[in-house]
Design a protein around this motif. Structure first.
Motif, PDB file in Angstrom:
ATOM      1  N   GLY A   1      11.963  -3.441   5.024  1.00 58.16           N
ATOM      2  CA  GLY A   1      11.225  -2.400   5.747  1.00 58.16           C
ATOM      3  C   GLY A   1      10.628  -1.377   4.812  1.00 58.16           C
ATOM      4  N   LEU A   2      11.393  -0.946   3.812  1.00 57.30           N
ATOM      5  CA  LEU A   2      10.875   0.019   2.845  1.00 57.30           C
ATOM      6  C   LEU A   2       9.717  -0.569   2.030  1.00 57.30           C
ATOM      7  CD1 LEU A   2      14.214   1.622   1.608  1.00 57.30           C
ATOM      8  CD2 LEU A   2      12.466   2.683   3.065  1.00 57.30           C
ATOM      9  N   MET A   3       9.834  -1.835   1.658  1.00 57.26           N
ATOM     10  CA  MET A   3       8.760  -2.483   0.900  1.00 57.26           C
ATOM     11  C   MET A   3       7.493  -2.590   1.748  1.00 57.26           C
ATOM     12  SD  MET A   3       8.498  -6.331  -0.634  1.00 57.26           S
ATOM     13  CE  MET A   3       8.151  -6.975   0.984  1.00 57.26           C
ATOM     14  N   LEU A   4       7.645  -2.987   3.013  1.00 55.78           N
ATOM     15  CA  LEU A   4       6.475  -3.077   3.890  1.00 55.78           C
ATOM     16  C   LEU A   4       5.835  -1.703   4.080  1.00 55.78           C
ATOM     17  CD1 LEU A   4       7.768  -5.609   6.557  1.00 55.78           C
ATOM     18  CD2 LEU A   4       6.003  -6.001   4.820  1.00 55.78           C
ATOM     19  N   HIS A   5       6.641  -0.674   4.226  1.00 53.89           N
ATOM     20  CA  HIS A   5       6.116   0.685   4.362  1.00 53.89           C
ATOM     21  C   HIS A   5       5.348   1.096   3.100  1.00 53.89           C
ATOM     22  CE1 HIS A   5       5.784   4.887   5.378  1.00 53.89           C
ATOM     23  NE2 HIS A   5       6.346   5.191   4.216  1.00 53.89           N
ATOM     24  N   TRP A   6       5.910   0.785   1.946  1.00 57.75           N
ATOM     25  CA  TRP A   6       5.271   1.123   0.678  1.00 57.75           C
ATOM     26  C   TRP A   6       3.927   0.394   0.552  1.00 57.75           C
ATOM     27  CZ3 TRP A   6       4.426  -2.030  -3.720  1.00 57.75           C
ATOM     28  CH2 TRP A   6       4.007  -1.335  -4.859  1.00 57.75           C
ATOM     29  N   MET A   7       3.904  -0.894   0.867  1.00 55.53           N
ATOM     30  CA  MET A   7       2.643  -1.648   0.804  1.00 55.53           C
ATOM     31  C   MET A   7       1.615  -1.063   1.780  1.00 55.53           C
ATOM     32  SD  MET A   7       4.116  -5.553   0.594  1.00 55.53           S
ATOM     33  CE  MET A   7       2.539  -6.298   0.934  1.00 55.53           C
ATOM     34  N   TRP A   8       2.076  -0.723   2.948  1.00 52.21           N
ATOM     35  CA  TRP A   8       1.200  -0.169   3.990  1.00 52.21           C
ATOM     36  C   TRP A   8       0.629   1.170   3.543  1.00 52.21           C
ATOM     37  CZ3 TRP A   8       1.029  -2.430   9.080  1.00 52.21           C
ATOM     38  CH2 TRP A   8       0.269  -1.713   9.995  1.00 52.21           C
ATOM     39  N   SER A   9       1.518   2.033   2.987  1.00 51.05           N
ATOM     40  CA  SER A   9       1.107   3.388   2.610  1.00 51.05           C
ATOM     41  C   SER A   9       0.234   3.423   1.358  1.00 51.05           C
ATOM     42  CB  SER A   9       2.333   4.269   2.360  1.00 51.05           C
ATOM     43  OG  SER A   9       3.110   4.336   3.509  1.00 51.05           O
ATOM     44  N   ASN A  10       0.609   2.690   0.316  1.00 48.00           N
ATOM     45  CA  ASN A  10      -0.064   2.770  -0.968  1.00 48.00           C
ATOM     46  C   ASN A  10      -1.295   1.884  -1.092  1.00 48.00           C
ATOM     47  OD1 ASN A  10       1.742   4.676  -1.902  1.00 48.00           O
ATOM     48  ND2 ASN A  10       3.141   3.121  -2.683  1.00 48.00           N
ATOM     49  N   TYR A  11      -1.309   0.774  -0.449  1.00 49.45           N
ATOM     50  CA  TYR A  11      -2.408  -0.165  -0.639  1.00 49.45           C
ATOM     51  C   TYR A  11      -3.205  -0.428   0.634  1.00 49.45           C
ATOM     52  CZ  TYR A  11      -0.108  -1.040  -5.068  1.00 49.45           C
ATOM     53  OH  TYR A  11       0.451  -0.887  -6.294  1.00 49.45           O
TER      54      TYR A  11
ATOM     55  N   LEU B   1       0.994 -10.136   9.043  1.00 48.03           N
ATOM     56  CA  LEU B   1       0.952 -11.590   9.021  1.00 48.03           C
ATOM     57  C   LEU B   1       2.296 -12.170   8.583  1.00 48.03           C
ATOM     58  CD1 LEU B   1      -0.777 -14.129   9.365  1.00 48.03           C
ATOM     59  CD2 LEU B   1      -1.436 -13.898   6.965  1.00 48.03           C
ATOM     60  N   ALA B   2       2.908 -11.559   7.575  1.00 45.15           N
ATOM     61  CA  ALA B   2       4.213 -12.031   7.105  1.00 45.15           C
ATOM     62  C   ALA B   2       5.257 -11.942   8.212  1.00 45.15           C
ATOM     63  CB  ALA B   2       4.659 -11.222   5.883  1.00 45.15           C
ATOM     64  N   ILE B   3       5.278 -10.839   8.936  1.00 48.04           N
ATOM     65  CA  ILE B   3       6.244 -10.676  10.023  1.00 48.04           C
ATOM     66  C   ILE B   3       5.949 -11.666  11.143  1.00 48.04           C
ATOM     67  CG2 ILE B   3       7.004  -9.092  11.843  1.00 48.04           C
ATOM     68  CD1 ILE B   3       6.649  -6.832   9.756  1.00 48.04           C
ATOM     69  N   ALA B   4       4.675 -11.835  11.490  1.00 52.78           N
ATOM     70  CA  ALA B   4       4.305 -12.775  12.548  1.00 52.78           C
ATOM     71  C   ALA B   4       4.715 -14.203  12.184  1.00 52.78           C
ATOM     72  CB  ALA B   4       2.812 -12.693  12.822  1.00 52.78           C
ATOM     73  N   LEU B   5       4.476 -14.610  10.944  1.00 48.28           N
ATOM     74  CA  LEU B   5       4.864 -15.953  10.509  1.00 48.28           C
ATOM     75  C   LEU B   5       6.382 -16.134  10.535  1.00 48.28           C
ATOM     76  CD1 LEU B   5       2.350 -16.574   7.589  1.00 48.28           C
ATOM     77  CD2 LEU B   5       2.461 -17.783   9.789  1.00 48.28           C
TER      78      LEU B   5
END
Length: 176
Positions: free
Chosen positions: A15-25, A33-37
Motif C-alpha cells: 500500500g505504501l509503495m502504491l501510494h508513493w508511485m501514485w503521489s510521485n509519478y 492495473l496491477a491490483i485489477a490483475l
C-alpha cells in the motif's frame, strides 16, 4: 497463524509503495492495473465453494451417526460437528499443537487431554486420520469408516474443505 505478521507487513508495504508511485509519478493506471490483475487471477470461483448434493447427504449421514452417540465427542479436525448436535465443543487440532509445543508455556497442559482419553471421558473420537494418538491407540478401538444407518458409505470426496487444510471426518473410535 504464524504467517499473519508477514502478510500484514506485505500489505502495508504494498500500500505504501502504491501510494508513493501514485503521489510521485502520477502512475495511476499501473497500480490500478496491477491490483485489477491480482484480483482477477487470485479470485475464487464461488461455484467451486458451494457444497454438492453429495456433500449435503454426507453431512446428514455424519450428523445422524453422531446423534446416536451418548456423551461428549472429541473431534479435533472439525470441532464444530459436536456443537451442531448439541454436545460440548471439541478442542481444535491446531490449538492442541500449540499447547503440545515442548518449549511453549502451555506444554504441561497436554496431559489434561491425555488424561481425558485415558479415563475414556469421550464417548467417541471423530478423526480425519489415524495419526493423532494422545493415548487413543491404547484406550480406544477403531470402527469402520463412517456409514449411514443403511450401510451407505460417504462418497469419496464429500465433506472435504474446498479451501484450506484438506482433511475430513472419516473415522470413529470408541472406548475399549
Amino acid at each position: 497463524n504464524v504467517l499473519i505478521p508477514g502478510m500484514w507487513s506485505f500489505c502495508l508495504w504494498s500500500g505504501l509503495m502504491l501510494h508513493w508511485m501514485w503521489s510521485n509519478y502520477g502512475l495511476r493506471l499501473l497500480p490500478s492495473l496491477a491490483i485489477a490483475l491480482q484480483l482477477f487471477f487470485a479470485s475464487w470461483e464461488t461455484k467451486d465453494l458451494v457444497p454438492r448434493p453429495a456433500d449435503y447427504r454426507a453431512g446428514d449421514i455424519l450428523m445422524e451417526r453422531l446423534q446416536k452417540i451418548e456423551g461428549p465427542i472429541f473431534s479435533p479436525h472439525s470441532p464444530w460437528y459436536p456443537v451442531k448436535i448439541g454436545r460440548p465443543p471439541s478442542a481444535h487440532l491446531i490449538a492442541i499443537w500449540d499447547i503440545k509445543h515442548p518449549t511453549g508455556p502451555l506444554a504441561k497442559y497436554i496431559t489434561v487431554l491425555q488424561n481425558d482419553i485415558e479415563q475414556r471421558r469421550f464417548a467417541a473420537l471423530l478423526l480425519a486420520n489415524t495419526k493423532e494418538d494422545y493415548g487413543r491407540k491404547k484406550y480406544y478401538r477403531k470402527t469402520e469408516r463412517l456409514r449411514s444407518n443403511d450401510g451407505e458409505r460417504l462418497e469419496q470426496k464429500t465433506l472435504m474443505p474446498k479451501k484450506g487444510w484438506r482433511v475430513r471426518p472419516q473415522y470413529l473410535f470408541f472406548p475399549k
